[in-house]
Each structure stands twice: as C-alpha cells, then as structure tokens.
Write an enzyme that holds these catalytic residues in place. Structure first.
Site, PDB file in Angstrom:
ATOM      1  N   ASP A  67     -55.701 -22.366  30.778  1.00 35.37           N
ATOM      2  CA  ASP A  67     -54.567 -21.769  31.493  1.00 35.37           C
ATOM      3  C   ASP A  67     -55.047 -20.905  32.652  1.00 35.37           C
ATOM      4  O   ASP A  67     -54.454 -20.909  33.740  1.00 35.37           O
ATOM      5  CB  ASP A  67     -53.631 -21.001  30.555  1.00 35.37           C
ATOM      6  CG  ASP A  67     -54.353 -20.107  29.575  1.00 35.37           C
ATOM      7  OD1 ASP A  67     -55.558 -20.318  29.367  1.00 35.37           O
ATOM      8  OD2 ASP A  67     -53.724 -19.191  29.028  1.00 35.37           O
ATOM      9  N   LYS A  97     -59.311 -24.864  25.606  1.00 39.69           N
ATOM     10  CA  LYS A  97     -58.525 -23.786  24.984  1.00 39.69           C
ATOM     11  C   LYS A  97     -59.172 -23.463  23.641  1.00 39.69           C
ATOM     12  O   LYS A  97     -58.505 -23.381  22.605  1.00 39.69           O
ATOM     13  CB  LYS A  97     -57.069 -24.240  24.783  1.00 39.69           C
ATOM     14  CG  LYS A  97     -56.237 -24.273  26.033  1.00 39.69           C
ATOM     15  CD  LYS A  97     -55.838 -22.893  26.535  1.00 39.69           C
ATOM     16  CE  LYS A  97     -54.874 -22.189  25.622  1.00 39.69           C
ATOM     17  NZ  LYS A  97     -54.499 -20.845  26.151  1.00 39.69           N
ATOM     18  N   ASP A 155     -55.289 -34.015  32.009  1.00 36.86           N
ATOM     19  CA  ASP A 155     -54.079 -34.609  32.580  1.00 36.86           C
ATOM     20  C   ASP A 155     -53.375 -33.573  33.457  1.00 36.86           C
ATOM     21  O   ASP A 155     -53.062 -33.816  34.626  1.00 36.86           O
ATOM     22  CB  ASP A 155     -53.167 -35.070  31.430  1.00 36.86           C
ATOM     23  CG  ASP A 155     -52.072 -36.012  31.910  1.00 36.86           C
ATOM     24  OD1 ASP A 155     -52.051 -36.332  33.110  1.00 36.86           O
ATOM     25  OD2 ASP A 155     -51.241 -36.418  31.092  1.00 36.86           O
ATOM     26  N   TYR A 179     -53.758 -37.614  22.803  1.00 34.54           N
ATOM     27  CA  TYR A 179     -53.358 -38.878  23.436  1.00 34.54           C
ATOM     28  C   TYR A 179     -53.851 -40.103  22.663  1.00 34.54           C
ATOM     29  O   TYR A 179     -53.622 -41.231  23.073  1.00 34.54           O
ATOM     30  CB  TYR A 179     -53.928 -38.976  24.857  1.00 34.54           C
ATOM     31  CG  TYR A 179     -53.183 -38.160  25.876  1.00 34.54           C
ATOM     32  CD1 TYR A 179     -52.723 -36.888  25.573  1.00 34.54           C
ATOM     33  CD2 TYR A 179     -52.952 -38.656  27.153  1.00 34.54           C
ATOM     34  CE1 TYR A 179     -52.060 -36.134  26.511  1.00 34.54           C
ATOM     35  CE2 TYR A 179     -52.282 -37.901  28.096  1.00 34.54           C
ATOM     36  CZ  TYR A 179     -51.836 -36.642  27.774  1.00 34.54           C
ATOM     37  OH  TYR A 179     -51.180 -35.896  28.699  1.00 34.54           O
TER      38      TYR A 179
END
Ligand code: NAP
Length: 428
Positions: free
Chosen positions: A288, A231, A312, A161
């Site tokens: 996830d 991740k 987010d 971002y």
C-alpha cells in the site's frame, strides 16, 4: 514432428523459434509468430500492431510470418459457441513459442474463467512484465511524468488468482468452512451465513523464479534496484514468505558485489543502506505504501517484483501514469516462451470504430522483439511511436488531453507510425 491443425493453417513460409540445449533462444530472421487479435478493440489494434511490427522487422532486414490464431469471440465464431480457447491455438503457441495477443473479454462473476489466466497457466508463463515510462508528448496525470521509468514483474501463476475457490451456498464451501473451523481451529472468524472462500498459495518455487527473473533483468539492463513489494506485515505466511524467499535468492544465488540484499530495509531511509558500488540492491516495500511512492517519488524505484494480486494493482497504477490505457505494454514470460499482450482490455464500447489506440499492443510487440534479441527493431518501434505522438496527430484518448492535437483514427495513426519507421530507418 509435423503438427496438424483442425481449422487453421500455418503460413507456407517462415521458420520456427527454437530453444538450444543451454536454454537460450534461437530466433531465425523469418520467424512464424502466432497472433490473436482479441475481442472488442482487439480487431482494431491487432491488425495495426501487425502492420507496424512488420514494418520495423523489414526495416531491420527481417520478415515476420504471421500465423493468425483465435481465442474468445472469434474462436466461438470459427469453432462453435462453446469453444473459447481452441486446441489449435494452444498447439500453435506451444509449437512457435513466441506469440502476441490482443485483449480478451472475461465475464464477471459467472461464465467461463479468464482466458488470459488460462493461457498463462497452460504455458506456465510465470512472469508478467510491464515496462512503464513516459513517452514524450503524451499527457500524464502526474506533475513530473518524466520521473517514471519502472519495470514491474508480477508473479503470474499463484496467489489468490490460482483459481482455488468455492462458491457460496455449495456443499464444497461448507466442507472447507468446517475444515478451517473444526480441524484448523480458526473459530469465530468467518461470519455465519453464506460465504465464498478462496485459497492463496505462495510457493518457494513460484517466488524464487520470479525474483530471479527480475534480478537478472536488472543486471542485464543496468538497473540499480529490485524492490520486493508485499503485504508481509499482515499476511505473514504468504506475502511475508514471498519476501523471505525473494531475499534468499538475492543472498544465495549472486555474488555480493553484483547483488546486495537488504532484508529488513522496510523502515530504513534510502541513504542509510551501504550498497557496494555498482551492485543491484534488492530491498522491500509494503504494497500500500508502494502505491503512494509510485505517485510521489517514482524516480526512487527501478524494478518491482511482486506476488500476483499486488502486481495486478501496481502494474495498472504504474501504467496509468503513462497517460492513457492505450499506451502501457506488457508480456508474459516462461522458460523459453513469451506471450506479449497489452495491459488494457477489450473496451467494447470503442470496438469496430477505428478509434482505439494501437500503441499498447504494438509496444508489447517491441517487448517481444527485445526477448527475441531484436533490440534495433524494438527501438525503431518505440522511437516511431514517440515521433508520431510528437507530431500531434493522435487517437481520441490522447487527443482528449493534448492541447492543439488533431484527432485521427487507428488506421491513420498506424500509417503515420509506419511512415516514421521508414524515415528513421532511412536516416540510420
Ligand atoms: P478496458 O477494456 O481496458 O477499457 C477501459 C477503458 O480504457 C476503455 O473504455 C477506454 O476508455 C480505455 N481504453 C482501453 N484500451 C484503450 C485503447 N487501446 N485505446 C484507447 N482507450 C483505451 O477495461 P474494462 O472495460 O474494465 O474491460 C473490458 C473487458 O476487457 C472485460 O471483459 C475485461 O475482463 C477484459 N480485460 C481483458 C484483459 C486482457 O485481455 N489481458 C485485460 C483487462 C481487461 P475511454 O474510451 O472511456 O477513455
């Protein structure tokens, strides 16, 4: 120093929030607080939040001096077609430190960059904080909504971002492709033909101050656990590094009896980790899988600390479990600064119809009150909203899912919440 503004004037009365030498906030009982109503439904819910927050402030012996400032479409109307975020607005938020904003519309693909991102970067508001919990009486998409009580801390200034990206077809993107392939040896990965490329910076500074903020919050609010969500299994040198630096904060900056770091806890079952009595555990989960736990076992989590993109997605998913996008609140924090804002956007199709739910922006104001040390006023806002929803006269979004409820508009709902504030304050 007396500041001058181009097209707005601060209220004649009121005082400034300041920061003391030791970094602590000094909040007067009559603060000047800038407010951006925002685009779309912002013009419905912004004034509603002002009314409710003022009622709670007055019921606890204080007075807010609102300072209306502009961004987005309202700024264009006032300052000219090309001005989305006027210097006046930046100056006011800078000077008064604590502010609240409604949603701002962002064009997709082309056009100007997100004003929300611009504001967060301009003031270095590095932590986006969203408490998500069940409000009694609200509809929820899950079977046991009362198990949800999670506060998300999303890093706000870096990751994909950060805005370091190049458009397909430009000379710049081809230069970056050539650098990556010819000089860095990453050949045979990027397909031939047009490509867009972005960069994902994750820094030690950005990670550590975010994780520190999350741990401090857990300690101050009697939370048991901070989970680093990443991740790192796939993006080892960015998200994996986030987890390592985050664990370093837990290990090096707090005594073991206060904060217990559990690195490599990814694959360990809950009970297998021996946490000292009363200590906050800092563990980690893959992003996830975390999206699954959020739905299946939300009661196992307390505070989540995440890089920007994971934050987010996960904070929106957690917010949705509150039952409507009209409910989840949020705020952005920097050093001695707070910009409160709801999770939802400008919902253009519902704008100007006295329909939208003002709870999310108002509860964001309650979060702002907590930052100001106005815990009594914050509690009053939350209790009054819960009481108003419980009474069954609710806005369209909640009405859809609450059997037997009566549908009311934004302004009527606002009046009802104010009525509950007065009643609750009178009974205290
Ligand atoms: P959105 O504005 O959040 O709206 C999506 C849907 O959620 C609405 O159509 C409405 O659904 C429901 N909703 C949202 N807020 C509500 C409220 N207060 N009361 C009742 N229902 C509410 O998302 P979007 O349509 O994707 O985005 C619209 C614009 O907002 C975009 O330009 C986007 O970039 C911007 N945005 C800004 C922010 C921000 O300023 N921080 C955040 C997100 C998006 P139904 O009426 O269909 O139920």
């Amino acid at each position: 120093m007396i500041m001058s503004y181009e097209l707005i004037d601060p209220p004649a009365d009121g005082s400034r929030v300041t920061v003391a030498g030791d970094g602590s906030l000094e909040v007067p009982s009559d603060p000047i607080i800038p407010i951006i109503h925002g685009d779309g439904i912002g013009e419905d819910v912004g004034p509603a939040a002002q009314t409710i927050l003022q009622a709670a402030a007055q019921a606890t012996g204080r007075e807010i001096n609102w300072f209306r400032v502009y961004a987005g479409e309202a700024a264009q109307e006032r300052y000219g077609e090309d001005v989305h975020l006027p210097e006046d607005t930046l100056r006011a938020i800078d000077e008064y430190r604590i502010a609240i904003k409604g949603p701002l519309t962002t064009p997709v693909g082309s056009g100007f960059r997100s004003l929300n991102v611009a504001l967060r970067q301009h003031f270095d508001l590095f932590a986006n904080v969203r408490p998500t919990y069940h409000l009694e009486g609200t509809p929820s998409p899950v079977k046991a909504p009362e198990l949800l009580d999670i506060v998300t801390f999303r890093e706000n200034t870096e990751d994909v971002y950060a805005g370091i990206e190049w458009e397909a077809g430009t000379q710049e993107v081809e230069q970056v492709r050539a650098f990556v392939e010819d000089e860095m040896g990453a050949t045979g990965i990027i397909h031939d033909g047009p490509v867009g490329i972005g960069i994902k910076p994750i820094t030690e500074k950005g990670t550590k101050r975010l994780v520190r903020e999350a741990i401090d919050y857990a300690l101050e609010n009697d939370r048991e656990k901070v989970t680093l969500v990443h991740k790192g299994n796939i993006m080892k040198f960015t998200e994996g590094q986030f987890s390592e630096w985050g664990m370093e904060v837990a290990q090096e900056e707090y005594p073991d009896e206060e904060v217990f770091a559990a690195p490599n806890s990814l694959w360990e079952a809950e009970g297998e980790i021996d946490v000292p009595e009363g200590a906050v555990m800092v563990d980690e989960r893959i992003a996830d899988a975390m999206l699954q736990w959020l739905l299946l076992r939300p009661d196992e989590f307390d505070v989540l600390a995440m890089p920007n993109l994971n934050g987010d997605y996960l904070s929106d998913a957690a917010g949705a479990q509150m039952g409507s996008l009209g409910l989840p609140p949020g705020a952005n924090f920097g050093e001695g600064r707070c910009l409160a804002e709801p999770v939802h956007g400008s919902a253009p199709k519902r704008a100007g119809q006295d329909m939208a739910n003002p709870c999310a922006i108002t509860l964001s104001g309650a979060l702002m009150f907590e930052y100001m040390g106005w815990y009594d006023a914050a509690a009053l806002v939350k209790d009054a909203i819960e009481a108003a929803i419980g009474a069954g006269r609710v806005t369209y979004d909640l009405h859809r899912n609450i059997e037997g409820a009566e549908r009311v508009g934004t302004t009527t709902f606002t009046d009802e919440v104010v009525g509950h504030i007065e009643q609750l304050a009178a009974n205290q």
